[in-house]
Design an enzyme around this catalytic site. Sequence first.
Site, PDB file in Angstrom:
ATOM      1  N   LYS A  88     -33.037  -8.448 -41.808  1.00 62.08           N
ATOM      2  CA  LYS A  88     -32.165  -9.080 -40.813  1.00 62.08           C
ATOM      3  C   LYS A  88     -31.508  -8.064 -39.883  1.00 62.08           C
ATOM      4  O   LYS A  88     -31.020  -8.419 -38.810  1.00 62.08           O
ATOM      5  CB  LYS A  88     -31.041  -9.851 -41.512  1.00 62.08           C
ATOM      6  CG  LYS A  88     -31.424 -11.123 -42.235  1.00 62.08           C
ATOM      7  CD  LYS A  88     -30.164 -11.823 -42.744  1.00 62.08           C
ATOM      8  CE  LYS A  88     -30.465 -13.153 -43.414  1.00 62.08           C
ATOM      9  NZ  LYS A  88     -31.005 -12.956 -44.777  1.00 62.08           N
ATOM     10  N   GLU A 252     -21.028 -18.344 -52.094  1.00 63.00           N
ATOM     11  CA  GLU A 252     -20.491 -17.560 -50.975  1.00 63.00           C
ATOM     12  C   GLU A 252     -19.642 -18.481 -50.104  1.00 63.00           C
ATOM     13  O   GLU A 252     -19.972 -18.806 -48.969  1.00 63.00           O
ATOM     14  CB  GLU A 252     -21.642 -16.940 -50.186  1.00 63.00           C
ATOM     15  CG  GLU A 252     -21.216 -15.872 -49.210  1.00 63.00           C
ATOM     16  CD  GLU A 252     -22.385 -15.201 -48.513  1.00 63.00           C
ATOM     17  OE1 GLU A 252     -22.121 -14.369 -47.640  1.00 63.00           O
ATOM     18  OE2 GLU A 252     -23.549 -15.507 -48.843  1.00 63.00           O
TER      19      GLU A 252
END
Length: 456
Positions: A88, A252
């Site tokens: 990423k 998360e």
Amino acid sequence: MSEPSFLPEARAYRLRNARVPGAFLTGGVPAGAILDGDACALIDIVVADGVIAGLLPAGASPDTLPAADLAGRQAWPRLVDAHTHLDKGHTVARTPNPDGDFPGARDATTADRTRHWDAEDLRRRMAYGLACAFAHGTGAIRTHLDSQDSAGEGALRDQAATTWAVFREMRAAWAGRIALQGVGLTPIDAYATAYGRRLADLIAESDGLIGGVTRPTGGLHGGALAEIDALLDRLFRLARERNLDVDLHVDETGDPAAASLDAVARATLRHGYEGRVTCGHCCSLALQPDAQASDTIARVAQAGIRIVTLPTVNMYLQDRQRGRTPRWRGVAPVQELMAAGVPVMVAGDNCRDAFYAYGDHDMLDTFRASVRILHLDHPLAGAPALAGPVPGAMMGLPHAGTIREGAPADLILLPARSLNEVVARPHADRIVVVAGRAIAARRPAYEALSGEAAPW
């Protein structure tokens, strides 16, 4: 001390009067070495043929060897970054996250992956990230690799196959400089499909780890995922059939109802996978009622699960709302986890992408930030372990993040005398040593990402 010429050119030499945190001396502090108030030992390090040949009390090494005198400055091992996203990295400029929040990060990443992630693009950005990490003194990296079913996004290529092929190239190209491990990353419900089995096979063929996110495809972390137990059972069966370890993104979110970590611990015990599971993030655990959190932590300890906390990225993402100052730090309760005997480590996570707009693949910088965010100080003595031997052991690399006889002489020499001085300053003038030699590598210029020449 910023020049590689600081070190002797000889095959064998001494680093005199090195100050080494006891947390890195996993073979034990040399008998007779003086310890300071941070539990750092003042020692001589003997290097021969690229290996640490001896660790002795300061002043006890043989005078016949040439020496470099650290004069009480710190010597660290190269550090371990146990949770990254090299695929990423460095996409934030071309596909920004408009609000900086988690939904925006998810959507921007999907858009960038669909438009840009061919082999050339992945190769360029992953090599750039590794060059940064190497120059900063990172010796081992575990990277999660986006492995979603591309067909579900309308893409014309099999993204997982492309990404894993480039990862295998990078692992071979960087062997001897950085030890690389890869983890398959996909929403957990993918493992209930035929694609999930194909992905598990690809991971096994690539010597990787099976992983995922404990949220549904297209969804967010938070609340309870009704099928979590069945999905975890499917994942663990795939892992056992292929003898794969497991590394998951868990909870998360700031939603205290998110309790996937407890489900993962139960599944680990149910499948006899103790000691083979790592969970990253686990943010919601910090906001759950004390009794619930304590029960989960006890089960995590029983299951031998390792926890990776990502302080810089979770502070960036969690509790983010436009026009409102965040009310909590977004991190897992690491002190409570460590008190229960759970192995905990810090890692860098994302770098200059939609999930985190900043960073430079610098684990020393991550460590310094983690000390302040997580209150790992007062005392500081145990904190270095979270970026060295704990993640090294989790990755199955016995010498990574340690300084011990017989290990490669892979070191970071810092112009700091105490752990306070390590944390207080960025140390751009550190010396990185690989196999006993100072590296000449420097951080690549940003222009390298687009193939341009840097002006200086």
